[in-house]
Design a protein around this motif. Structure first.
Motif, PDB file in Angstrom:
ATOM      1  N   ALA A 187      -0.306  -6.157  10.496  1.00 57.86           N
ATOM      2  CA  ALA A 187      -1.519  -5.368  10.306  1.00 57.86           C
ATOM      3  C   ALA A 187      -2.639  -6.132   9.618  1.00 57.86           C
ATOM      4  CB  ALA A 187      -1.201  -4.116   9.495  1.00 57.86           C
TER       5      ALA A 187
ATOM      6  N   TRP B  71      -6.732  -5.072   9.397  1.00 56.54           N
ATOM      7  CA  TRP B  71      -7.478  -4.671   8.201  1.00 56.54           C
ATOM      8  C   TRP B  71      -8.639  -5.627   7.922  1.00 56.54           C
ATOM      9  CZ3 TRP B  71      -7.015   0.035   6.970  1.00 56.54           C
ATOM     10  CH2 TRP B  71      -5.793   0.702   7.051  1.00 56.54           C
TER      11      TRP B  71
ATOM     12  N   TRP C 182      -9.993  -0.600   2.222  1.00 57.53           N
ATOM     13  CA  TRP C 182      -8.972  -0.531   1.162  1.00 57.53           C
ATOM     14  C   TRP C 182      -8.648   0.915   0.806  1.00 57.53           C
ATOM     15  CZ3 TRP C 182      -9.771  -1.388  -4.721  1.00 57.53           C
ATOM     16  CH2 TRP C 182      -8.514  -1.498  -5.342  1.00 57.53           C
TER      17      TRP C 182
ATOM     18  N   SER D 261      -6.495   2.527   3.461  1.00 56.55           N
ATOM     19  CA  SER D 261      -5.117   2.025   3.468  1.00 56.55           C
ATOM     20  C   SER D 261      -4.304   2.638   2.326  1.00 56.55           C
ATOM     21  CB  SER D 261      -5.112   0.495   3.346  1.00 56.55           C
ATOM     22  OG  SER D 261      -5.408   0.079   2.022  1.00 56.55           O
TER      23      SER D 261
ATOM     24  N   SER E 103       3.795   2.815   5.580  1.00 60.29           N
ATOM     25  CA  SER E 103       3.326   2.274   4.299  1.00 60.29           C
ATOM     26  C   SER E 103       3.204   0.757   4.367  1.00 60.29           C
ATOM     27  CB  SER E 103       4.269   2.690   3.169  1.00 60.29           C
ATOM     28  OG  SER E 103       5.588   2.213   3.391  1.00 60.29           O
TER      29      SER E 103
ATOM     30  N   SER F  41      -0.122  -0.411   5.827  1.00 60.97           N
ATOM     31  CA  SER F  41      -1.248  -0.427   4.888  1.00 60.97           C
ATOM     32  C   SER F  41      -1.194  -1.620   3.943  1.00 60.97           C
ATOM     33  CB  SER F  41      -1.248   0.862   4.058  1.00 60.97           C
ATOM     34  OG  SER F  41      -0.204   0.849   3.103  1.00 60.97           O
TER      35      SER F  41
ATOM     36  N   ALA G 139      -4.020  -4.604   4.014  1.00 61.03           N
ATOM     37  CA  ALA G 139      -5.264  -4.341   3.288  1.00 61.03           C
ATOM     38  C   ALA G 139      -5.020  -4.312   1.795  1.00 61.03           C
ATOM     39  CB  ALA G 139      -5.856  -3.006   3.747  1.00 61.03           C
ATOM     40  N   ASP G 140      -3.925  -3.733   1.405  1.00 58.82           N
ATOM     41  CA  ASP G 140      -3.594  -3.564  -0.004  1.00 58.82           C
ATOM     42  C   ASP G 140      -3.488  -4.899  -0.729  1.00 58.82           C
ATOM     43  OD1 ASP G 140      -3.227  -1.503  -1.817  1.00 58.82           O
ATOM     44  OD2 ASP G 140      -1.054  -1.730  -1.804  1.00 58.82           O
TER      45      ASP G 140
END
Length: 440
Positions: free
Chosen positions: A278, A282, A295, A298, A327, A330, A333-334
């Motif tokens: 991902a 992102w 952000w 995400s 999860s 995401s 981006a995290d």
């Protein structure tokens, strides 16, 4: 790639390569190590959680200090110098931490954990602030951050895949908690980290300081007067707290709540694999809609994905795999966007007359990260200890709610902060604050 970028693709990759061996240590330090000392070495959940929390709290204090001196050191190689100092200390401390003798006390864990986290700081704070300066454009910082975190995800996947290939030799042990695994991870990191640093030092030039450094005491006005920075740090703290609790309790949840120790390695691979797949998505979303929006979305996605976790029971591996997939998606981006946002804030601050304090900015980021992780392991293990939970206990409701319920609250609070108090940093202009300069 951006034709106006200051660094070539090869230099961007050379910068990111050091993130791989550093990330290899992430799973052992935050996932495997606590249950290994608590269960296999018999130190107990509460004692291990307290020891790791205290050792990280000391490290929290050191982060802005290291960031300050990373700015203060004169010359072209100030970031590289601190990384070089931290390398041998990190190798020594992690060797003893991941290869303990059969009989150890809590003081052993505390000592080597404290030294290991200190050395980690000496490497990572200069490394991330280096990335904010090597290419000072917003897109350039995103490229460097994405490269670092992309290599980091590869390192995490490599560490997560090791339990699949290593066999536990002791009845009743899970593969991921086995001491042999920790030893293998150490030697893998010990070989790759020096190689990564050599690539970084040779391929990526470090720009000399162009502004006079500032006093460490200027960190308080920096926080007081910079609303964007405060919002970013609060959101980052809550988000890392939400990530740290499941990381510390992951093995316990898989073994005792789902009763599926054989699924540990595949679930870790699914989670981190989704993150690395991902990451380009992102990066595109951040470029198209802004880093703040990408952000925040995400974080929200990860929070909602955890809503079902407290209601899962023994055998619900497929349902939990879907949680790991969403999860994990995401995660790209995290991991990449907050550091890029922080680089934009540091650059805008410098342009507004704030002085040469990128290291101080990233020291504050490191402080918040480690404070969140320290509280996460202490809170998670402490709440389970207060609830009377014991490893192997069939009454795992307390484990399910601490593991799956608390992160949802923290994630949604973090998303609210990001959307309410942050603005897109690509075109940010920060008001200049009065600071006192000091000579190098």
């Amino acid at each position: 790639m951006n034709p106006n970028a200051n660094l070539s693709l090869g230099q961007v990759l050379a910068y990111g390569a050091t993130g791989l061996p550093l990330a290899i240590m992430g799973i052992p330090l935050y996932v495997y190590l606590p249950p290994f000392y608590a269960q296999q070495l018999g130190l107990g959940l509460g004692a291990v959680g307290l020891a790791l929390m205290i050792s990280r709290l000391w490290d929290v204090i050191l982060d802005p200090i290291v960031g300050f001196y990373a700015d203060l050191i004169p010359g072209r190689h100030r970031r590289k110098t601190l990384m070089l100092i931290g390398l041998p200390l990190f190798l020594l401390a992690t060797y003893f931490l991941l290869n303990p003798p059969p009989q150890v006390g809590i003081a052993y864990l505390y000592l080597w954990a404290m030294l290991g986290f200190l050395a980690w700081t000496l490497i990572t704070i200069p490394y991330t602030s280096f990335g904010a300066e090597a290419d000072p454009t917003p897109q350039g910082r995103t490229r460097l951050s994405a490269s670092r975190e992309g290599f980091g995800l590869i390192g995490v996947i490599l560490a997560a895949s090791l339990p699949v290939f290593l066999t536990s030799h002791t009845s009743g042990e899970t593969q991921a908690a086995n001491g042999d695994l920790l030893s293998v991870v150490f030697w893998l990191m010990a070989i790759l980290l020096p190689i990564g640093l050599v690539l970084l030092f040779v391929a990526v030039p470090e720009k000399p300081a162009t502004r006079r450094p500032i006093k460490l005491s200027a960190g308080w006005p920096l926080l007081r007067d910079n609303r964007q920075l405060r919002g970013t740090l609060v959101g980052f703290f809550l988000n890392n707290l939400a990530n740290g609790i499941p990381a510390a309790l992951f093995i316990l949840f898989i073994n005792d709540r789902l009763a599926a120790p054989q699924a540990l390695g595949p679930l870790l691979l699914l989670y981190f694999g989704a993150g690395i797949v991902a990451l380009p998505f992102w990066t595109w979303v951040a470029h198209r809609y802004g880093k703040r929006s990408a952000w925040g979305f995400s974080i929200t996605l990860a929070g909602f994905s955890f809503l079902a976790v407290p209601f899962l029971h023994s055998g619900d591996v497929t349902a939990f795999a879907m949680v790991c997939l969403i999860s994990g998606f995401s995660l790209g981006a995290d991991m990449a966007l907050p550091a890029s946002i922080q680089g934009d804030l540091a650059g805008a601050d410098a342009d507004a007359g704030g002085g040469d304090r990128a290291g101080l900015f990233f020291g504050l980021f490191g402080l918040v990260t480690k404070l969140a992780l320290a509280i996460a392991v202490g809170l998670g293990y402490g709440l389970l200890s207060l609830a009377g939970y014991q490893s192997g206990d069939s009454h795992t409701d307390a484990l399910a709610w601490v593991y799956g319920g608390l992160p949802v609250l923290f994630k949604l609070a973090a998303a609210l902060i990001v959307f309410r108090y942050l603005h897109d940093t690509e075109s940010l202009v920060i008001s200049s604050t009065k600071i006192k300069e000091v000579s190098p």
